[in-house]
Structure formats: structure tokens, C-alpha cells
Design an enzyme around this catalytic site. Structure first.
Site, PDB file in Angstrom:
ATOM      1  N   ASP A   1      34.498  32.606  46.939  1.00 34.90           N
ATOM      2  CA  ASP A   1      33.111  33.076  46.964  1.00 34.90           C
ATOM      3  C   ASP A   1      33.078  34.577  46.731  1.00 34.90           C
ATOM      4  OD1 ASP A   1      30.147  32.447  47.944  1.00 34.90           O
ATOM      5  OD2 ASP A   1      30.790  34.318  48.880  1.00 34.90           O
TER       6      ASP A   1
ATOM      7  N   TYR B   1      30.231  42.968  45.109  1.00 35.92           N
ATOM      8  CA  TYR B   1      31.466  43.258  45.847  1.00 35.92           C
ATOM      9  C   TYR B   1      32.374  44.189  45.062  1.00 35.92           C
ATOM     10  CZ  TYR B   1      30.182  39.075  48.603  1.00 35.92           C
ATOM     11  OH  TYR B   1      29.540  38.139  49.382  1.00 35.92           O
TER      12      TYR B   1
ATOM     13  N   LYS C   1      27.585  36.153  42.362  1.00 36.08           N
ATOM     14  CA  LYS C   1      26.181  36.434  42.678  1.00 36.08           C
ATOM     15  C   LYS C   1      25.676  37.614  41.857  1.00 36.08           C
ATOM     16  CE  LYS C   1      27.414  35.157  47.416  1.00 36.08           C
ATOM     17  NZ  LYS C   1      28.836  35.537  47.447  1.00 36.08           N
TER      18      LYS C   1
ATOM     19  N   HIS D   1      21.465  37.128  45.038  1.00 31.99           N
ATOM     20  CA  HIS D   1      22.112  37.659  46.238  1.00 31.99           C
ATOM     21  C   HIS D   1      21.125  37.934  47.368  1.00 31.99           C
ATOM     22  CE1 HIS D   1      26.087  39.880  47.337  1.00 31.99           C
ATOM     23  NE2 HIS D   1      25.580  39.249  48.359  1.00 31.99           N
TER      24      HIS D   1
END
Length: 227
Positions: free
Chosen positions: A53, A58, A87, A120
Site C-alpha cells: 500500500d 509518500y 494514491k 487520498h
């Protein structure tokens, strides 16, 4: 799990309303830098994880992609055994911008498709989820994203998305753990066939000692660790 390894055959799949199924246990890669995420993902795959995930936000999609390529999980039969989520950044919501962002994510991940693409955050103060969702549907129709989901959507956000697009997401990923159960959100999702996916399911470790040792007692009764 034995000796730190997961037998993928022992990890249940959760059936989604779109016909896909997602491994119940996954590895989240939040707060790992782009270089550091490579050995983490490689080790997770070696240990038996088949669900990764991630997210554009990130800032480590390239590292995840290098790990998938190095381990051979980015193509062929091994790729078919793996579930990969990414995302969309909030700043890239919108129709054209979402399509462009997805192309970049796919390139960084070194994949031909992702198993799930997610919004997100709902950003109700600057709502663009409707146009974003239309882009997501295009990606799904083209086989580039197999499942469409959202993160951090509350019932009001889910209702608005449904009112404006006629669709419910297959998955809503929310923070969920023993000391924050979000029962109203979970009940709403269940009512509308939306699978709930938990992030921080142990509250980043804080819940392991919560409830005056309740989790430790449950773990002991089942002969497993609190985690």
C-alpha cells in the site's frame, strides 16, 4: 506466520463489490524514504507479503518500483499474485491532472497497471473529487486501475461523491484501531457495500498496551503476539 514469514495462502482475501479481491494483510510504506523503502519492500515480499500500500504523497513510489522490478514482481505471473495500491496527491485532483499524475505513478512503480487507485483525501474545502472520479473511471475502463477507492472519506463525503457520480467506491481506507473504531463510518460503509481498509491498525504501536492489557490477554488466549 512462522519465523517472521507469512504464508500467502493463509492470508484471507476480502471480496470487493467490483469482483476483485484484496489480501487482508498488507504492507504500508508511509514515512520511509525512497532509498530506504527498497529493502523494506524486498524483505516484505520475501517474507510473504502480497499486498503493498503506497501513495504518490509518500514520495517513495520510485523506490517501490525498483524493489518490485528487482524481485520480479512487476511483470508476468509473479505480478498477478501481488496487490499494489497507490494514491493521488491532493494537489493533483481534477480530471486532466489526475490522469497525468497516474501516468507518472505508473512509470515510477514500473508497472503496467495498479490493483487499486485511491483519492487520498476528500478535500471538502476545495472539492474536486467528482472530476477526479471521472478520470479514475477512465483508468479503470482502460484496465490501468482494477479497483477504485478513497481514503479518509466520511459519510458526508461518500454521499456527495455518490450524488454527483452515481458511484460508491469499492474501498474506503481510514485510520482504524481498537481505541479509535470509527463505528459510524464503518456502519455507513457496510450499508453501502464499501469495504473498510484500516491504516495504523495498531495505532503505530500505541494500542498494543491499551486497555489495561486487554490485547495482551486476548493474544495470550490465542497463543499469539499482541501485534
Amino acid at each position: 506466520m512462522t519465523n517472521g514469514r507469512i504464508n500467502p495462502a493463509n492470508v484471507p482475501d476480502i471480496a470487493l463489490k467490483d469482483g476483485q479481491s484484496i489480501p487482508q494483510v498488507g504492507l504500508g510504506v508511509l514515512r520511509i524514504d525512497d532509498e530506504g523503502v527498497v529493502p523494506v519492500v524486498e524483505s516484505a515480499l520475501e517474507a510473504g507479503y502480497r499486498h503493498i500500500d503506497g501513495a504518490a504523497g509518500y514520495n517513495n513510489e520510485a523506490g517501490v518500483g525498483r524493489a518490485l522490478a528487482a524481485s520480479g514482481y512487476n511483470i508476468g505471473a509473479k505480478r498477478e499474485t501481488l496487490w499494489v495500491t497507490t494514491k493521488l496527491r491532493d494537489s493533483e485532483q481534477g480530471y486532466d491532472s489526475a490522469l497525468k499524475a497516474f501516468d507518472n505513478s505508473l512509470k515510477l512503480l514500473q508497472l503496467d497497471y495498479v490493483d487499486m487507485y485511491m483519492i487520498h483525501w476528500p478535500t471538502p474545502f476545495d472539492w474536486r473529487s467528482t472530476d477526479t472520479w471521472k478520470a479514475f473511471v477512465k483508468l479503470r475502463d482502460e484496465g490501468l486501475a482494477r479497483t477504485l477507492g478513497v481514503c479518509n472519506f466520511m459519510p458526508a463525503d461518500l454521499k456527495r461523491l455518490h450524488e454527483e457520480t452515481g458511484a460508491w467506491p469499492a474501498v474506503n481506507q481510514i485510520e482504524l484501531h481498537p481505541t479509535w473504531q470509527q463505528r459510524e463510518v464503518v456502519a455507513f460503509c457496510k450499508e453501502h457495500g464499501i469495504a473498510v481498509e484500516a491504516y495504523s491498525p495498531m495505532a503505530r504501536g500505541a494500542d498494543l498496551n491499551a486497555g489495561d492489557g486487554t490485547i495482551e490477554k486476548i493474544a495470550a488466549a490465542h497463543g499469539v503476539s499482541p501485534a
